[in-house]
Scaffold this motif. Structure first.
Motif, mmCIF file in Angstrom:
data_model
loop_
_atom_site.group_PDB
_atom_site.id
_atom_site.type_symbol
_atom_site.label_atom_id
_atom_site.label_comp_id
_atom_site.label_asym_id
_atom_site.label_seq_id
_atom_site.Cartn_x
_atom_site.Cartn_y
_atom_site.Cartn_z
ATOM 1 N N TYR A 37 0.847 -1.192 0.000
ATOM 2 C CA TYR A 37 0.000 0.000 0.000
ATOM 3 C C TYR A 37 0.884 1.244 0.000
ATOM 4 N N MET A 38 0.536 2.199 -0.837
ATOM 5 C CA MET A 38 1.277 3.455 -0.864
ATOM 6 C C MET A 38 0.300 4.622 -0.825
ATOM 7 N N LEU A 39 0.624 5.621 -0.011
ATOM 8 C CA LEU A 39 -0.191 6.825 0.098
ATOM 9 C C LEU A 39 0.704 8.035 -0.121
ATOM 10 N N ASN A 40 0.422 8.804 -1.173
ATOM 11 C CA ASN A 40 1.180 10.016 -1.470
ATOM 12 C C ASN A 40 0.342 11.233 -1.131
ATOM 13 N N MET A 41 0.966 12.196 -0.469
ATOM 14 C CA MET A 41 0.250 13.378 -0.003
ATOM 15 C C MET A 41 0.360 14.519 -1.008
ATOM 16 N N SER A 42 -0.758 14.816 -1.663
ATOM 17 C CA SER A 42 -0.858 16.008 -2.494
ATOM 18 C C SER A 42 -1.524 17.100 -1.651
ATOM 19 N N SER A 43 -2.395 17.892 -2.238
ATOM 20 C CA SER A 43 -3.054 18.980 -1.509
ATOM 21 C C SER A 43 -4.206 19.501 -2.347
ATOM 22 N N MET A 44 -5.183 20.103 -1.691
ATOM 23 C CA MET A 44 -6.260 20.756 -2.427
ATOM 24 C C MET A 44 -5.719 21.866 -3.324
ATOM 25 N N SER A 45 -4.568 22.404 -2.966
ATOM 26 C CA SER A 45 -3.986 23.499 -3.747
ATOM 27 C C SER A 45 -3.563 23.056 -5.143
ATOM 28 N N CYS A 46 -3.535 21.741 -5.393
ATOM 29 C CA CYS A 46 -3.140 21.278 -6.729
ATOM 30 C C CYS A 46 -4.158 21.710 -7.786
ATOM 31 N N TRP A 47 -5.357 22.080 -7.355
ATOM 32 C CA TRP A 47 -6.370 22.608 -8.267
ATOM 33 C C TRP A 47 -6.457 24.147 -8.203
ATOM 34 N N MET A 48 -5.538 24.774 -7.469
ATOM 35 C CA MET A 48 -5.678 26.190 -7.159
ATOM 36 C C MET A 48 -4.437 26.987 -7.551
ATOM 37 N N PRO A 49 -4.265 27.297 -8.816
ATOM 38 C CA PRO A 49 -3.112 28.099 -9.244
ATOM 39 C C PRO A 49 -3.300 29.566 -8.871
ATOM 40 N N MET A 50 -3.112 29.856 -7.586
ATOM 41 C CA MET A 50 -3.288 31.214 -7.068
ATOM 42 C C MET A 50 -1.941 31.906 -6.919
ATOM 43 N N PRO A 51 -1.910 33.224 -7.002
ATOM 44 C CA PRO A 51 -0.652 33.947 -6.798
ATOM 45 C C PRO A 51 -0.089 33.665 -5.406
ATOM 46 N N GLY A 52 1.207 33.446 -5.367
ATOM 47 C CA GLY A 52 1.867 33.130 -4.105
ATOM 48 C C GLY A 52 2.037 31.647 -3.857
ATOM 49 N N LEU A 53 1.291 30.822 -4.610
ATOM 50 C CA LEU A 53 1.335 29.377 -4.410
ATOM 51 C C LEU A 53 1.917 28.650 -5.614
ATOM 52 N N ALA A 54 2.639 29.359 -6.455
ATOM 53 C CA ALA A 54 3.112 28.767 -7.705
ATOM 54 C C ALA A 54 3.908 27.489 -7.477
ATOM 55 N N MET A 55 4.866 27.510 -6.564
ATOM 56 C CA MET A 55 5.689 26.321 -6.329
ATOM 57 C C MET A 55 4.923 25.250 -5.571
ATOM 58 N N TYR A 56 4.180 25.643 -4.564
ATOM 59 C CA TYR A 56 3.456 24.655 -3.754
ATOM 60 C C TYR A 56 2.381 23.955 -4.572
ATOM 61 N N SER A 57 1.527 24.720 -5.228
ATOM 62 C CA SER A 57 0.408 24.119 -5.958
ATOM 63 C C SER A 57 0.887 23.306 -7.166
ATOM 64 N N SER A 58 1.927 23.784 -7.850
ATOM 65 C CA SER A 58 2.396 23.068 -9.042
ATOM 66 C C SER A 58 3.070 21.749 -8.680
ATOM 67 N N THR A 59 3.869 21.730 -7.618
ATOM 68 C CA THR A 59 4.528 20.484 -7.235
ATOM 69 C C THR A 59 3.542 19.505 -6.595
ATOM 70 N N LYS A 60 2.543 20.026 -5.896
ATOM 71 C CA LYS A 60 1.496 19.154 -5.362
ATOM 72 C C LYS A 60 0.620 18.607 -6.488
ATOM 73 N N SER A 61 0.457 19.385 -7.541
ATOM 74 C CA SER A 61 -0.272 18.903 -8.716
ATOM 75 C C SER A 61 0.488 17.756 -9.366
ATOM 76 N N TYR A 62 1.802 17.871 -9.424
ATOM 77 C CA TYR A 62 2.624 16.770 -9.958
ATOM 78 C C TYR A 62 2.373 15.494 -9.165
ATOM 79 N N ILE A 63 2.371 15.611 -7.833
ATOM 80 C CA ILE A 63 2.165 14.434 -6.989
ATOM 81 C C ILE A 63 0.834 13.772 -7.305
#
Length: 273
Positions: free
Chosen positions: A144-170
């Motif tokens: 079993y594997m569980l990878n942690m993304s984030s709700m921000s992966c759907w939220m390309p908001m200013p200030g979250l460019a690195m967080y949301s884009s890398t979480k989207s990759y996950i």
């Protein structure tokens, strides 16, 4: 003691990254309470020792808790983990890729080291650990594997460019891997938490408690328990709460003017982290 999840966890071994605090520690607590042996990975040896002591006070005496201090952004982290497991004759049944960082800051004002850490931790480490785990478990036909993304992966908001884009990759990577591993018995699940009461986003404790009380935030323990249930069912994705599911649509239709208001009111006024 954390609530029970599933008796199947008893006697299994889990490897949890970022296990010294936040949601990672909650995963470890829930797993331990269900009789699971745990390898706890974190960059801070001091916080790891504190985490182990905390888990031991809440868990059965017969489980094994092994703290391993490691920097997941280093070049050799995979070989170190592999050597450790081979030396101790351990083949983890569960992998939880939880380690991560957060920053709310414009790209132009983010130093290069921080950007590289986002990529190393959220992209490189997750990818290599996933590949390592799947290659170990594929011949055994289980895991079993569980990878942690984030709700921000759907939220390309200013200030979250690195967080949301890398979480989207996950999220995208894990969803694809779910289908690759399905036929040989390895379950791969991505969790996209939103509204969790942790220190990751810098919200003071009193406001975290208030937000939990009114139902805006969920406690890390409750999220960890539910995410593990989804993992054990080998679901491809878990999003906690109907409000978070609704917000995916809501944020997606936000006009540019609203996104720019976030930039002007928060980023341009220096409310960054």
């Amino acid at each position: 003691m954390s609530k029970k999840v599933n008796k199947v966890l008893s006697g299994l071994t889990a490897l949890v990254t970022g296990a010294a605090g936040g949601i990672g520690l909650e995963f470890a607590k829930v797993l331990a309470a269900n009789g699971c042996n745990i390898i706890l990975l974190d960059i801070s040896s001091e916080r790891l020792q504190q985490a182990v002591a905390q888990i031991q006070s809440l868990s059965p005496d017969n489980i094994s808790l092994i703290p391993v201090t490691i920097d997941l952004t280093s070049d050799s982290f995979i070989s170190k983990i592999d050597d450790f497991c081979n030396h101790n004759s351990i083949c983890p049944d569960i992998l939880i890729n939880n380690a991560g960082i957060f920053s709310f800051k414009p790209i132009a004002d983010t130093d290069t080291v921080k950007i590289e850490t986002f990529i190393d931790l959220h992209v490189r480490a997750v990818t290599l650990l996933s590949q390592w785990f799947v290659s170990k478990r594929k011949p055994l036909g289980s895991g079993y594997m569980l990878n942690m993304s984030s709700m921000s992966c759907w939220m390309p908001m200013p200030g979250l460019a690195m967080y949301s884009s890398t979480k989207s990759y996950i999220r995208v990577f894990t969803r694809a891997l779910h289908y690759e591993t399905k036929e040989y018995g390895v379950g791969v699940t991505v969790a996209c938490p939103g509204g969790i009461a942790t220190d990751l986003f810098g919200l003071p404790k009193k406001w975290q408690k208030f937000a939990v009380a009114i139902g805006v935030l969920q406690t890390p323990e409750k999220f960890a328990r539910k995410a593990l249930v989804k993992m054990l069912k080998k679901k491809k994705q878990y999003i906690n709460g109907w409000l978070n599911r609704f917000s995916i649509f809501f944020v997606g239709i936000l006009p540019t003017s609203v996104r720019m208001m976030v930039k002007h009111q928060l980023l341009d006024k220096g409310i960054t982290r």
